[in-house]
Enzyme design. Structure first.
Site, PDB file in Angstrom:
ATOM      1  N   ASN A   9      27.636  29.186  36.915  1.00  0.00           N
ATOM      2  CA  ASN A   9      28.368  30.335  37.531  1.00  0.00           C
ATOM      3  C   ASN A   9      27.235  31.574  37.922  1.00  0.00           C
ATOM      4  O   ASN A   9      26.729  31.910  37.117  1.00  0.00           O
ATOM      5  CB  ASN A   9      29.263  30.885  36.432  1.00  0.00           C
ATOM      6  N   TRP A  10      27.023  31.575  39.314  1.00  0.00           N
ATOM      7  CA  TRP A  10      26.222  32.162  39.811  1.00  0.00           C
ATOM      8  C   TRP A  10      26.566  33.984  39.926  1.00  0.00           C
ATOM      9  O   TRP A  10      25.899  34.926  40.187  1.00  0.00           O
ATOM     10  CB  TRP A  10      25.844  32.002  41.404  1.00  0.00           C
ATOM     11  N   LYS A  11      27.877  34.182  39.784  1.00  0.00           N
ATOM     12  CA  LYS A  11      28.518  35.694  39.459  1.00  0.00           C
ATOM     13  C   LYS A  11      28.013  36.317  40.761  1.00  0.00           C
ATOM     14  O   LYS A  11      27.996  35.798  41.770  1.00  0.00           O
ATOM     15  CB  LYS A  11      27.885  36.315  38.344  1.00  0.00           C
ATOM     16  N   HIS A  95      37.838  33.533  33.725  1.00  0.00           N
ATOM     17  CA  HIS A  95      36.589  33.897  33.096  1.00  0.00           C
ATOM     18  C   HIS A  95      36.831  35.298  32.399  1.00  0.00           C
ATOM     19  O   HIS A  95      37.600  36.115  32.863  1.00  0.00           O
ATOM     20  CB  HIS A  95      35.478  34.090  34.209  1.00  0.00           C
ATOM     21  N   GLU A  97      34.918  37.745  32.191  1.00  0.00           N
ATOM     22  CA  GLU A  97      34.693  39.063  32.869  1.00  0.00           C
ATOM     23  C   GLU A  97      35.894  39.332  33.904  1.00  0.00           C
ATOM     24  O   GLU A  97      36.203  40.600  34.075  1.00  0.00           O
ATOM     25  CB  GLU A  97      33.371  38.863  33.809  1.00  0.00           C
ATOM     26  N   GLU A 167      34.334  29.523  26.125  1.00  0.00           N
ATOM     27  CA  GLU A 167      33.339  30.412  26.241  1.00  0.00           C
ATOM     28  C   GLU A 167      33.752  31.816  25.419  1.00  0.00           C
ATOM     29  O   GLU A 167      34.339  32.628  25.598  1.00  0.00           O
ATOM     30  CB  GLU A 167      33.262  31.259  27.630  1.00  0.00           C
ATOM     31  N   GLY A 173      26.264  36.368  28.204  1.00  0.00           N
ATOM     32  CA  GLY A 173      25.374  37.159  28.813  1.00  0.00           C
ATOM     33  C   GLY A 173      24.347  37.715  27.644  1.00  0.00           C
ATOM     34  O   GLY A 173      23.766  38.844  28.116  1.00  0.00           O
ATOM     35  N   SER A 212      25.545  31.821  26.880  1.00  0.00           N
ATOM     36  CA  SER A 212      23.938  31.822  26.655  1.00  0.00           C
ATOM     37  C   SER A 212      23.266  30.538  26.554  1.00  0.00           C
ATOM     38  O   SER A 212      22.350  30.108  25.735  1.00  0.00           O
ATOM     39  CB  SER A 212      23.378  32.547  25.455  1.00  0.00           C
ATOM     40  N   GLY A 233      25.717  30.527  32.986  1.00  0.00           N
ATOM     41  CA  GLY A 233      25.873  31.796  33.695  1.00  0.00           C
ATOM     42  C   GLY A 233      24.263  32.129  34.231  1.00  0.00           C
ATOM     43  O   GLY A 233      23.741  31.561  34.959  1.00  0.00           O
ATOM     44  N   GLY A 234      23.715  33.008  33.350  1.00  0.00           N
ATOM     45  CA  GLY A 234      22.334  33.615  33.653  1.00  0.00           C
ATOM     46  C   GLY A 234      21.312  32.384  33.948  1.00  0.00           C
ATOM     47  O   GLY A 234      20.665  32.424  34.942  1.00  0.00           O
TER      48      GLY A 234
HETATM   49  C1  PEP Z   1      29.385  32.591  31.836  1.00  0.00           C
HETATM   50  O1  PEP Z   1      29.437  33.635  32.563  1.00  0.00           O
HETATM   51  O2  PEP Z   1      30.159  31.799  32.052  1.00  0.00           O
HETATM   52  C2  PEP Z   1      28.206  32.605  30.838  1.00  0.00           C
HETATM   53  C3  PEP Z   1      28.491  31.552  30.186  1.00  0.00           C
HETATM   54  O3  PEP Z   1      27.191  33.433  31.070  1.00  0.00           O
HETATM   55  P1  PEP Z   1      25.699  33.344  30.291  1.00  0.00           P
HETATM   56  O4  PEP Z   1      25.578  31.693  30.157  1.00  0.00           O
HETATM   57  O5  PEP Z   1      24.836  34.130  31.045  1.00  0.00           O
HETATM   58  O6  PEP Z   1      26.134  33.603  28.798  1.00  0.00           O
END
Ligand code: PEP
Length: 251
Positions: A9-11, A95, A97, A167, A173, A212, A233-234
């Site tokens: 997920n490049w957000k 998600h 967010e 998640e 994050g 993470s 994500g990141g």
């Molecule tokens: C996400 O936003 O789906 C996610 C898992 O982010 P991160 O890996 O940065 O925690």
């Protein structure tokens, strides 16, 4: 055996030219991976460039959200149908967010999952509890409520094709990853919850862990029996990390 599925997920990162460059780097680095389903989710704006770059590759394209409606006076929205025509195959829905910052309620998430089926996009339904909910021992109650609403109205055949991304919000994050055992426990709960459908559903549904995940912790998480992949994500913005996660899934 469920095929591992890793999605990035490049957000709200990577304008089209940068997204294209990242897609190209991943395409080269992952060209020899055959045992894992892989997808990346750029911003809406970068989808055409990334979809063109990844056509005829082993990496699919996902979107990060879909509108409930097909078309009309819905300023700022993009429908699942439009995304499908742009080359999208998967849609991340619900998600945390979106739930926390943009008002996606359980009921709206359910409608968005329906929109995915209407348009022929494969849904990745995100569920997970916040830190206060975990501290109150409510993770299963919360996840069950989100599953109930997110999958409402779907046939068993349809549910069997959904990917669930567990998640925990406190791990997204934050660098605070759930331990492999903690994650596996909730995944096992989700699979048990799916037991209300005919048995092929719980057998087929892939449950990704997200929160993470990095190259350094992926193997431990992915070795758990109930963890079928990761929503990243990141670390999905780093070629090195994302490739390491996919390779950990390939075993
Ligand atoms: C996400 O936003 O789906 C996610 C898992 O982010 P991160 O890996 O940065 O925690």
């Amino acid at each position: 055996m469920r095929r591992p599925f890793i999605a990035g997920n490049w957000k709200m990162h990577k304008a089209p030219a940068e997204a294209d460059a990242l897609a190209e780097a991943l395409k080269r680095a992952l060209a020899d991976v055959t045992a894992v389903d892989i997808a990346v989710a750029p911003t809406f704006l970068a989808i055409p460039a990334v979809a063109a770059r990844l056509r005829h590759s082993n990496i699919g394209v996902a979107c990060q959200n879909v509108a409930v409606e097909i078309q009309g006076a819905y300023t700022g929205e993009v429908s699942a149908e439009m995304l499908k025509t742009a080359g999208v195959q998967y849609a991340i829905v619900g998600h945390s967010e979106r739930r926390q910052l943009f008002g996606d309620t359980d009921a709206i998430v359910g409608k968005k999952v329906q929109a995915c089926f209407r348009a022929g996009l494969a849904a990745i339904l995100c569920v997970g509890e916040t830190l206060p909910e975990r501290e109150a021992g409510q993770e299963e109650t919360v996840v069950a409520r989100q599953l109930e609403a997110g999958l409402a109205g779907l046939s068993a055949d349809q549910v069997g094709t959904v990917t669930i991304a567990y998640e925990p919000v406190w791990a997204i994050g934050t660098g605070k990853v759930a331990s492999p055992a903690q994650a596996n426990d909730v995944h096992a709960f989700i699979r048990g919850w799916l037991g209300r459908y005919p048995s092929f559903v719980a057998r087929n549904v892939r449950i990704q862990y997200g929160g993470s995940v990095k190259g350094s912790n992926a193997a431990g998480l992915l070795s758990q029996p109930e963890i079928d992949g990761a929503l990243v994500g990141g670390a999905a913005l780093s070629v090195e990390d994302f490739v390491a996660i996919v390779k950990a899934a390939a075993g």
